[in-house]
Design a protein around this motif. Structure first.
Motif: not given
Length: 161
Positions: A31-35, A40-41, A116-118, A124-127
């Motif tokens: 839930v925390h990961g989604k919120v 977003t996957s 593409n969203e993943t 973004k996470l790994f810059d």
């Protein structure tokens, strides 16, 4: 001093309460990961949530079996835990059997089939831009939105588009 079923009962009750807490932790992490927008996957969030719910159900079955001293419930609980052990052991052996070349092939296949969203979340996470930090449009997705792309563009002084 432990005698008979009392010690085993208390141990099983404690273990299953711990499993219940871990299952709530798994569901809370999903839930925390989604919120928070970290992940977003939906399949990943669903998988983590399903594992948490499955662990919750198994631990409740074990808790009921231990509290009521119900032999059939405890037998089903043991069979389910044995199946989980076999699955975890098999996955661990398979993970240990993968060498660096196989890892690279699996990673490339996963990147090519990812949505593409993943891909954008991973970038973004790994810059980084794309799987190999390139600006190739076949490998990357929306690099111009990333901070690493903007800083690289300003350092070089040349537009990479």
């Amino acid at each position: 001093m432990c005698n008979g079923f009392t010690c085993s009962k208390n141990t099983l009750v404690g273990l299953n309460i711990f499993y219940i807490l871990v299952s709530f932790l798994l569901i809370g992490v999903a839930v925390h990961g989604k919120v928070s927008g970290i992940v977003t996957s939906l399949p990943i969030i669903g998988g983590i949530t399903a594992c948490g719910i499955f662990l919750l159900i198994v631990s409740i079955i074990g808790l009921i079996g231990a509290m009521r001293h119900h032999q059939v419930t405890l037998f089903v609980y043991m069979i389910v835990l044995f199946c989980i052990f076999i699955i975890q052991f098999s996955v661990s052996c398979a993970a240990l059997g993968v060498n660096d070349k196989d890892e690279e092939v699996i990673l490339n296949m996963g990147w090519k089939t990812a949505a593409n969203e993943t891909k954008l979340d991973a970038e973004k996470l790994f810059d980084c831009c794309g799987l190999t930090n390139s600006t190739n449009p076949m490998d990357a997705y929306k690099c111009e939105e990333l901070t690493c792309f903007k800083s690289k563009e300003s350092v070089d002084g040349v537009s990479l588009k």
